[in-house]
Each structure stands twice: as structure tokens, then as C-alpha cells.
Design an enzyme around this catalytic site. Sequence first.
Site: not given
Ligand code: ARG
Length: 278
Positions: A173, A267
Site C-alpha cells: 500500500h 493503517c
Molecule cells: N492485512 C491488511 C491487508 O492486507 C493490512 C492493511 C493495512 N492497511 C494499510 N492502510 N496499509 O489488507
Amino acid sequence: MSQNQAVRQATPRHYLMCRPTYFDVTYAINAWMDPAKPVDTDLAIEQWEGLRRLYLEHGHTVDLIEPVAGLPDMVFSANGATVVDDRVLVARFRHRERVPEAASYQEWFAARGYRGVHSAEYVNEAEGDYMVLGDRVLAGTGFRTDPRAHAELQRTLGRPVVTLTLVDPRFYHLDTALAVLSDTEIMYYPGAFSAESLTTLRELYPDAILVDEDDAETFGLNAVSDGRAVFLPHTATVLADRLRDRGFEPVGVDLSELLKAGGSVKCCTLEIRHQPRA
Ligand code: ARG
């Protein structure tokens, strides 16, 4: 005035968070998740409460969205929606495990009088990949958000969107590879971006803090800034010193349990920019 002498001004923020009541790692949708590793949900809740307390102590408002049983990643509220003024673009998740989360965000904003609540046509994981700063939005793609979603975002928010391509699966991300410090300043890990995106970043933000691989790997870039305080994983120590040199106040946070799902401070934090117009 040089940047280290700048007087940093915090502005009160409005965040939306989701308690990790049902947090667990039961599937693997990013390189950090290993369902075989045990997760301590109570510890996750305690660590998350610590982050919430820090925001409140710094004068910020924290709203909460009800966690849903069976949605273990819902604690990562940054992925729920992108909010600017009265406009809300609700996420559309890439993986079926997280798809149902979007409905909760849709309801939450609709119930609070936000009039422009849009459900998205294309896959986008909201503030996981979208960073609003100044008048523009930096938008990530490569692993989660569909590049076609960037034009949809631009139409919905009415702000120019700059596309950035992520190339390293550890930084899946945009908010794991780049953080906004103020309306004009960012920090990022160059190794996470395509050559073309690096050129764009260098042109737009020649003074950005370039973060090394160690601090990036410990999720140092998964940070939230209020203009003065920068909340970030406590393990990103080199980065904390560099932020201090630039006049920021680094605030270290331990979210080690949440890291097992590939998430940290940013996150867990959806920023609501401006209230609805009653
Ligand atoms: N396990 C989640 C996923 O893979 C983690 C999300 C983390 N969020 C972020 N904004 N980077 O989607």
C-alpha cells in the site's frame, strides 16, 4: 528560514478508528501475514488503545466505527474510505476477505449526514493508497488499488491525482512506503517505487525525507502527522531523529501485534477532513 528552524504548528485532526476486537491473522493477503504465527488479540487491543490515547492527548478527535466479527482486518480503518470536505469515496477491496468491510463505512458516513457518499466502481483501498496533501492526492497502484480508480477519485473529489506505482511486495500500500508530513512535505522509501514514479516524486518534492530500508521495513513510513507531532512505529529510530532535525516531534508507538497483519499507525487511522455541512 531553513527547514530545521521552522516552527511547526499542529492542527487538530478528526480521525476514525476501529477497535481490534476481532483482530487475528487467519489468511495471508500480503507478504507480512502468516496465519501459522500466534496473535495476541488482547495485546493488540491494548496497543491500539495506546495509539487512541495518544491522539486524544494531542487534542485530536477520535470517532469509532463498530468492529464486525469475522472481519479481522477491520482495525485498519485507513482502508475504509477517502474523505475530503463533504465527499466520501468508499473503498472497494481487492480481496474477498475484506470486501464486506466497505458496507460498514458506507453506513457510518451516510448515517452522519455526509451527503456525497459514493460507492466506488473500481478497486481502491482508500487511504491505504490515497494521500491527500495540499490540493493534490498522491495515489498508489501496483498491488491493491486499480489504476482506473485514480481517475474515479479525481472526478469524485475534484482534485488532481498523481499516480505512483509500487514495485516491492513488502510495500503493497502507498501508506507503507510514503507518508505526508504537511501540506507540502513528504517522506518516502525510494526502493518501493518504479523508476518513473521516482522521477515524479523527485520533481514534486525535492526536499522530501528519503527513508532507508531498515526504517521502511519496520513500517516507519506508516505514520500520521498533525503538522508537528508525527506518530510512527517506535522502532524507526533513525527516521525519528531526522524528523526531529526538521522540527517535528516524533511520537513512537508500539503496535507490534498489528504488524503481524502488515499494518501499523497510519493503517489504523482514517482522517476525516472537515465535517459535513450539517
Ligand atoms: N492485512 C491488511 C491487508 O492486507 C493490512 C492493511 C493495512 N492497511 C494499510 N492502510 N496499509 O489488507
